[in-house]
Motif scaffolding. Structure first.
Motif, PDB file in Angstrom:
ATOM      1  N   THR A 156       0.848  -1.193   0.000  1.00 10.34           N
ATOM      2  CA  THR A 156       0.000   0.000   0.000  1.00 10.34           C
ATOM      3  C   THR A 156       0.882   1.241   0.000  1.00 10.34           C
ATOM      4  N   ARG A 157       0.667   2.125  -0.973  1.00 11.58           N
ATOM      5  CA  ARG A 157       1.457   3.348  -0.999  1.00 11.58           C
ATOM      6  C   ARG A 157       1.029   4.287   0.124  1.00 11.58           C
ATOM      7  N   ILE A 158       2.041   4.921   0.721  1.00 11.60           N
ATOM      8  CA  ILE A 158       1.797   5.892   1.785  1.00 11.60           C
ATOM      9  C   ILE A 158       2.209   7.261   1.269  1.00 11.60           C
ATOM     10  N   GLY A 159       1.259   8.159   1.126  1.00 13.81           N
ATOM     11  CA  GLY A 159       1.605   9.520   0.738  1.00 13.81           C
ATOM     12  C   GLY A 159       1.870   9.663  -0.752  1.00 13.81           C
ATOM     13  N   ARG A 160       2.470  10.771  -1.105  1.00 13.70           N
ATOM     14  CA  ARG A 160       2.628  11.167  -2.504  1.00 13.70           C
ATOM     15  C   ARG A 160       3.951  10.674  -3.071  1.00 13.70           C
ATOM     16  N   MET A 161       4.085  10.826  -4.393  1.00 19.92           N
ATOM     17  CA  MET A 161       5.346  10.574  -5.071  1.00 19.92           C
ATOM     18  C   MET A 161       6.276  11.763  -4.858  1.00 19.92           C
ATOM     19  N   HIS A 162       7.556  11.487  -4.612  1.00 18.61           N
ATOM     20  CA  HIS A 162       8.581  12.526  -4.477  1.00 18.61           C
ATOM     21  C   HIS A 162       9.482  12.464  -5.699  1.00 18.61           C
ATOM     22  N   ALA A 163       9.997  13.602  -6.119  1.00 20.31           N
ATOM     23  CA  ALA A 163      10.837  13.629  -7.313  1.00 20.31           C
ATOM     24  C   ALA A 163      11.883  14.725  -7.221  1.00 20.31           C
ATOM     25  N   THR A 164      13.009  14.481  -7.876  1.00 22.32           N
ATOM     26  CA  THR A 164      14.000  15.534  -8.055  1.00 22.32           C
ATOM     27  C   THR A 164      14.859  15.206  -9.264  1.00 22.32           C
ATOM     28  N   ALA A 165      15.176  16.225 -10.035  1.00 18.61           N
ATOM     29  CA  ALA A 165      16.144  16.109 -11.123  1.00 18.61           C
ATOM     30  C   ALA A 165      17.313  17.049 -10.876  1.00 18.61           C
ATOM     31  N   ASP A 166      17.343  17.646  -9.702  1.00 21.89           N
ATOM     32  CA  ASP A 166      18.345  18.658  -9.370  1.00 21.89           C
ATOM     33  C   ASP A 166      19.433  18.012  -8.520  1.00 21.89           C
ATOM     34  N   VAL A 167      20.259  17.189  -9.158  1.00 19.52           N
ATOM     35  CA  VAL A 167      21.309  16.471  -8.433  1.00 19.52           C
ATOM     36  C   VAL A 167      22.662  16.671  -9.137  1.00 19.52           C
ATOM     37  N   PRO A 168      23.137  17.913  -9.204  1.00 18.56           N
ATOM     38  CA  PRO A 168      24.438  18.164  -9.827  1.00 18.56           C
ATOM     39  C   PRO A 168      25.571  17.595  -8.976  1.00 18.56           C
ATOM     40  N   ASN A 169      26.708  17.447  -9.615  1.00 15.87           N
ATOM     41  CA  ASN A 169      27.891  16.872  -8.973  1.00 15.87           C
ATOM     42  C   ASN A 169      28.996  17.917  -8.951  1.00 15.87           C
ATOM     43  N   PHE A 170      29.500  18.254  -7.753  1.00 15.61           N
ATOM     44  CA  PHE A 170      30.534  19.287  -7.678  1.00 15.61           C
ATOM     45  C   PHE A 170      31.143  19.343  -6.286  1.00 15.61           C
ATOM     46  N   PHE A 171      32.315  19.960  -6.221  1.00 12.77           N
ATOM     47  CA  PHE A 171      32.836  20.540  -4.990  1.00 12.77           C
ATOM     48  C   PHE A 171      32.607  22.036  -5.060  1.00 12.77           C
ATOM     49  N   ARG A 172      32.391  22.647  -3.892  1.00 10.26           N
ATOM     50  CA  ARG A 172      32.429  24.106  -3.784  1.00 10.26           C
ATOM     51  C   ARG A 172      33.652  24.501  -2.974  1.00 10.26           C
ATOM     52  N   THR A 173      34.204  25.643  -3.306  1.00  8.66           N
ATOM     53  CA  THR A 173      35.189  26.238  -2.413  1.00  8.66           C
ATOM     54  C   THR A 173      34.550  26.301  -1.034  1.00  8.66           C
ATOM     55  N   SER A 174      35.205  25.715  -0.035  1.00 10.55           N
ATOM     56  CA  SER A 174      34.525  25.487   1.243  1.00 10.55           C
ATOM     57  C   SER A 174      35.237  26.077   2.442  1.00 10.55           C
TER      58      SER A 174
END
Length: 393
Positions: free
Chosen positions: A252-270
């Protein structure tokens, strides 16, 4: 009051960083625009090394007893063969856990409070304060706070990073889009399951209170077509693994579908004068290795140690050294992540390697040491080790 450190972002990177600094005797302010408990997009998985960090921090049992089952095995199904084995133990921790973020983040935040951190939920930081070329604090609507260092643990769209002018490097745009939903009653629940289907991946993570998180990933280039009918695209992906589709259909599904296409790959100056970044704010990658939480714990410990030392000596040098060490540790993982997230079929020699690994449970366990971060990637893929695997030595 001037704090030793202000940490912006109170989730899996920020709360441990603040907690560790407070346990070391530092005055710490922890701010987050969210209130807790609250959810956030996540792969949920805490690899065994992440559980080892929680053990060192005295939080292992609180997380292990929070309602998610201990995962006995990992399974990566490539079609012709499946790599399946228990992951290797690490420093007294034996099992990974997939814990809902509504639960995990609250545990970490409570630990920060118990350590003496001043916590302000529902408090949005809008920018940084500067003096003589240094960051000296934060500002928001109706408040300013000052500290020797401001730490941005505020995720991909970090206000601290933007305000400090932190640039990215070693960057690769988003390679996948991810959809997931929770289902009650998906059995069995003792393993994390990953199905590599070429232009799709299906992942099952048993999580809290009898629920299983069921992911589907597709190449970023196909995101537009997939989202025109998400339910159909999701069902079609599951149907390519009939046994999984049947198990999900019976749940049984609980709740809504979640989605993301915003998964870039990087280092930032930290690191910079009076500021530093930790977690996704400074190092972000595709969720294909489900390493975000564990990597956040590693970086939190590195940064807390550096800041504590630097406050008594040379703070800027200490946080600069932290950023260099973080990159040294995670650059091979970032490169491997991008290779896996490309969803390209493995080259023939790599397919042969994976098939050989799959034939041995002991070798499969060693392989999962790479995936969980306890075995150095360069060490595992060194020519002499690959020759050992292929010859069965």
């Amino acid at each position: 009051m001037t704090f030793d450190a202000i940490v912006v972002g109170a989730r899996v990177a920020g709360a441990p960083t603040a907690m560790l600094l407070a346990r070391a005797g530092r005055r710490v302010l922890l701010l987050d625009r969210a209130t807790f408990p609250s959810d956030v997009t996540s792969t949920h998985l805490i690899h065994v090394p992440g559980m080892a960090y929680l053990r060192r921090w005295g939080l292992h049992d609180a997380v292990a007893n929070a309602g998610a089952p201990p995962l006995q095995r990992f399974s990566m199904d490539f079609g012709p063969f499946t790599i399946s084995a228990p992951p290797p133990a690490d420093d007294g921790a034996a099992h990974p856990y997939c814990v809902r973020r509504t639960v995990l983040d609250a545990i970490l935040l409570d630990a920060a409070r118990s350590a003496g951190v001043v916590v302000r939920e529902g408090t949005a930081v809008e920018g940084l304060l500067h003096s003589s070329g240094r960051v000296t604090g934060v500002r928001g609507e109706g408040f300013e706070e000052h500290a020797s260092i401001v730490i941005g643990a505020d995720g991909l769209r970090s206000v601290v990073a933007r305000s400090a002018g932190a640039g990215t490097y070693d960057a690769t745009p988003s390679l996948t889009a991810c959809y997931y939903a929770y289902y009650q009653g998906v059995q069995p629940r003792e393993a994390a399951e990953i199905y590599q289907l070429g232009d799709r991946a299906v992942v099952l993570f048993p999580t809290n209170d009898g629920a299983t998180c069921v992911f589907v990933a597709c190449p970023a280039a196909q995101f537009h077509d997939f989202r025109t009918d998400v339910e159909a695209g999701y069902a079609q992906a599951l149907a390519r693994v009939p046994a999984v589709a049947a198990r999900v259909a019976a749940a049984t599904r609980i709740g809504r579908m979640h989605a993301t296409a915003d998964v870039p790959n990087f280092f930032r100056t930290s690191a910079g004068p009076g500021w530093a970044l930790v977690g996704d704010a400074g190092y972000h990658k595709d969720p294909v290795m489900a390493a975000g939480i564990t990597d956040a714990f590693v970086a939190a410990q590195l940064l807390a140690d550096a800041v504590h030392k630097g406050l008594a000596d040379d703070l800027d040098a200490a946080v600069s050294a932290y950023a260099e060490e973080r990159d040294r540790r995670f650059r091979p993982a970032l490169q491997l992540t991008c290779q896996l997230a490309s969803m390209e079929p493995p080259a023939p020699e790599m397919a042969a390697l994976f098939a050989t690994i799959a034939a041995s449970e002991a070798e499969s366990t060693r392989f999962f040491g790479v995936m969980q971060g306890s075995t150095p990637i360069a060490e595992y893929f060194a020519p002499d080790n690959l020759a050992r695997i292929m010859t069965g030595a």
